[in-house]
Scaffold this active site. Structure first.
Site, mmCIF file in Angstrom:
data_model
loop_
_atom_site.group_PDB
_atom_site.id
_atom_site.type_symbol
_atom_site.label_atom_id
_atom_site.label_comp_id
_atom_site.label_asym_id
_atom_site.label_seq_id
_atom_site.Cartn_x
_atom_site.Cartn_y
_atom_site.Cartn_z
ATOM 1 N N GLU A 159 42.136 36.090 42.129
ATOM 2 C CA GLU A 159 42.110 34.699 41.652
ATOM 3 C C GLU A 159 43.043 34.378 40.490
ATOM 4 O O GLU A 159 42.585 34.089 39.379
ATOM 5 C CB GLU A 159 40.685 34.330 41.246
ATOM 6 C CG GLU A 159 39.670 34.420 42.352
ATOM 7 C CD GLU A 159 38.358 33.723 41.984
ATOM 8 O OE1 GLU A 159 38.158 33.428 40.801
ATOM 9 O OE2 GLU A 159 37.563 33.474 42.892
ATOM 10 N N GLU A 374 35.226 36.184 48.922
ATOM 11 C CA GLU A 374 34.043 35.758 48.164
ATOM 12 C C GLU A 374 33.583 34.412 48.696
ATOM 13 O O GLU A 374 34.402 33.517 48.941
ATOM 14 C CB GLU A 374 34.340 35.554 46.661
ATOM 15 C CG GLU A 374 34.455 36.808 45.867
ATOM 16 C CD GLU A 374 34.722 36.545 44.378
ATOM 17 O OE1 GLU A 374 34.273 35.504 43.848
ATOM 18 O OE2 GLU A 374 35.402 37.385 43.774
HETATM 19 C C1 BGP Z 1 34.857 34.014 41.203
HETATM 20 C C2 BGP Z 1 35.058 35.369 40.606
HETATM 21 C C3 BGP Z 1 33.848 36.228 40.552
HETATM 22 C C4 BGP Z 1 32.540 35.487 40.328
HETATM 23 C C5 BGP Z 1 32.463 34.202 41.116
HETATM 24 C C6 BGP Z 1 31.316 33.304 40.749
HETATM 25 O O1 BGP Z 1 35.722 33.130 40.598
HETATM 26 O O2 BGP Z 1 36.052 36.072 41.297
HETATM 27 O O3 BGP Z 1 34.108 37.241 39.645
HETATM 28 O O4 BGP Z 1 32.183 35.405 39.044
HETATM 29 O O5 BGP Z 1 33.630 33.441 41.004
HETATM 30 O O6 BGP Z 1 31.644 32.574 39.611
HETATM 31 P P1 BGP Z 1 30.663 32.333 38.415
HETATM 32 O O7 BGP Z 1 30.219 33.694 38.011
HETATM 33 O O8 BGP Z 1 31.486 31.653 37.378
HETATM 34 O O9 BGP Z 1 29.606 31.467 38.936
#
Ligand code: BGP
Length: 466
Positions: A159, A374
């Site tokens: 990301e 993800e």
């Molecule tokens: C993505 C990341 C993850 C994870 C996920 C959920 O951006 O790659 O590492 O954290 O988002 O986001 P958050 O934890 O901010 O809800």
């Protein structure tokens, strides 16, 4: 319609969010250690103690049909100072971890950088400083060679857009800068150059595995489809978040339209973006080498024109309705009637994922293959006598898998899906009340409990049907 028998039904993790032991076993400090300490809000220790619990988590994967896992290597476990001296304990840890994955029949998909630049490089400008790019490439080469027998599937970065926007526009990641579009664009470009150099190194060394990158992407729609100024606002966001990085990844250069919009946006901060010829050369070389694209997809955006003062508020507590995103000259993110949202104000719009991958197929036909690396739902899970009924999460995942099947039917080569996250873990800007896991983690005891979604996911993985 069913998923193919070799489709990966995976779970995703990231080193800093789950390992714990952030300053043990020879590990050096990274940017988050510095930033979180300054903030004093929460810590990534012990998180879900994956450093010690990984055999338990991999056994759960095995038992619940999770046949792939996203793991990231913590750069500072390998090189505590980011470069130079190697930490043998860290190197050994990942050997043991990958071996256990294979023992349990869980394919590891390994990311080299998941938000965790070593502290010294962070202090010296992170990827704005070319020395970080060089050190990253050296670290990547070390891992390629060291783990060539253990790892078939690599990703360079996780990301780049999230890193750039959270560091320079939303101000929620270290360094916590706000409204600096020029900074965000420069950082994205520099990280893409680092990606390209690592990919070229991997391919030129003729390793037998595969390599790609993970981008966080969202479809951007005009709030009012008939309003030219909203169409322009949606395009602004799309270029910043998607098109700029897709161009760099798959074309190896920025299209004329991309450059025009980027120049207009960086000029809002008095900036001027210019890619150097040698950088374009390496981007172009890597563009034909990428074996696949990883997409992290959570939501899409409805954007309207906005020319007032910039005003962004990050909902990091789960207090529904508190988010605000208004970026002068770019746009304002709106809610849309009929589209539900989570407690953290993330719009639930699976169709946006379909639109996104269809667009990639059309505009970047050399993408080769896509993994959804993800996707998942942040939720305040209720733990009742060892049982967790997370039906809204099941609905969320189901909705996205249905649109993935439709995209496959319509010709997109999609090879796997990783739920964020495998088990509950630390969230960068939200701490611990935002849970995503298929497995509930009791942070006091580190005991794992399968949620209702884990049982459901097992069935999907076994039957290949949603
Ligand atoms: C993505 C990341 C993850 C994870 C996920 C959920 O951006 O790659 O590492 O954290 O988002 O986001 P958050 O934890 O901010 O809800």
């Amino acid at each position: 319609m069913k998923f193919r028998s070799d489709f990966i039904f995976g779970g995703a993790t990231a080193a800093y969010q789950c390992e714990g032991s952030t300053s043990d076993y020879g590990k050096g400090k990274n940017e988050w250690d510095v930033f979180l300490e300054e903030q004093g809000r929460f810590k990534a220790d012990p998180a879900s103690d994956f450093y010690h619990q990984y055999p338990v988590d991999l056994k759960l994967c095995h038992d619940f049909g999770v046949n792939g896992i996203r793991i990231s290597i913590a750069w500072t476990r390998i090189f505590p100072d980011g470069e130079g001296k190697v930490n043998p304990e860290g190197v050994e840890f990942y050997h043991k971890l990958f071996k256990e994955c294979h023992r349990q029949g869980v394919e590891p998909f390994v990311t080299l950088h998941h938000f965790d630049t070593p502290a010294d490089f962070y202090k010296d400008g992170d990827f704005m400083n070319p020395k970080t790019i060089d050190a990253f490439v050296e670290y990547a080469k070390f891992c390629f060679e060291e783990y060539k027998e253990d790892v078939t599937y690599w990703f360079t970065f996780n990301e780049i857009w999230a890193v750039a926007t959270n560091k320079y526009i939303e101000g929620t990641f270290p360094y916590g800068v706000k409204y600096d579009i020029a900074g965000a664009v420069q950082l994205m470009h520099n990280m893409m150059v680092a990606h390209a150099k690592a990919v070229v190194a991997y391919k030129e060394a003729e390793y037998k595995g595969k390599i790609g990158i993970v981008h966080a992407m969202e479809s951007k729609y005009p709030y009012n489809e008939a309003a030219p100024e909203d169409i322009k606002a949606a395009k602004n966001e799309d270029v910043l978040n998607n098109q700029f990085l897709l161009d760099a990844t798959f074309l190896g250069e920025y299209q004329k339209e991309t450059m025009e919009i980027i120049q207009r946006l960086v000029s809002l901060n008095g900036g001027d973006f210019c890619a150097k010829p040698d950088e374009i050369e390496v981007l172009k070389k890597a563009a034909k080498y990428n074996d696949y694209l990883g997409i992290n997809y959570y939501q899409s955006r409805f954007v309207q024109a906005y020319d007032g003062e910039s005003d962004i508020f990050h909902n990091g507590t789960g207090e529904k309705g508190t988010s605000k995103f208004r970026l002068k000259g770019v746009g304002e993110r709106m809610e849309k009637e009929g589209i539900p949202k989570t407690d953290w104000d993330w719009l639930i719009y699976p169709e946006g994922l379909y639109d996104l991958v269809m667009r990639i197929k059309k505009d970047y036909p050399n993408y080769k293959a896509i993994y959804i690396t993800e996707n998942g739902m942040g939720y305040k899970d209720d733990f009742v006598n060892g049982k967790i009924d997370d039906t809204p999460r099941i609905d969320y995942i189901k909705g996205h898998l249905e649109w993935i099947l439709k995209a496959i039917k319509d010709g997109v080569n999609m090879k796997g899906y990783f739920v964020w996250s495998l088990m509950d873990m630390f969230s960068w800007t939200n701490g611990y009340n935002k849970r995503y896991g298929l497995f509930y983690v009791d942070y006091e005891t580190q005991k794992r409990y399968p949620k209702k979604s884990a049982f459901w996911f097992k069935q999907v993985s076994e039957t290949k049907e949603v």
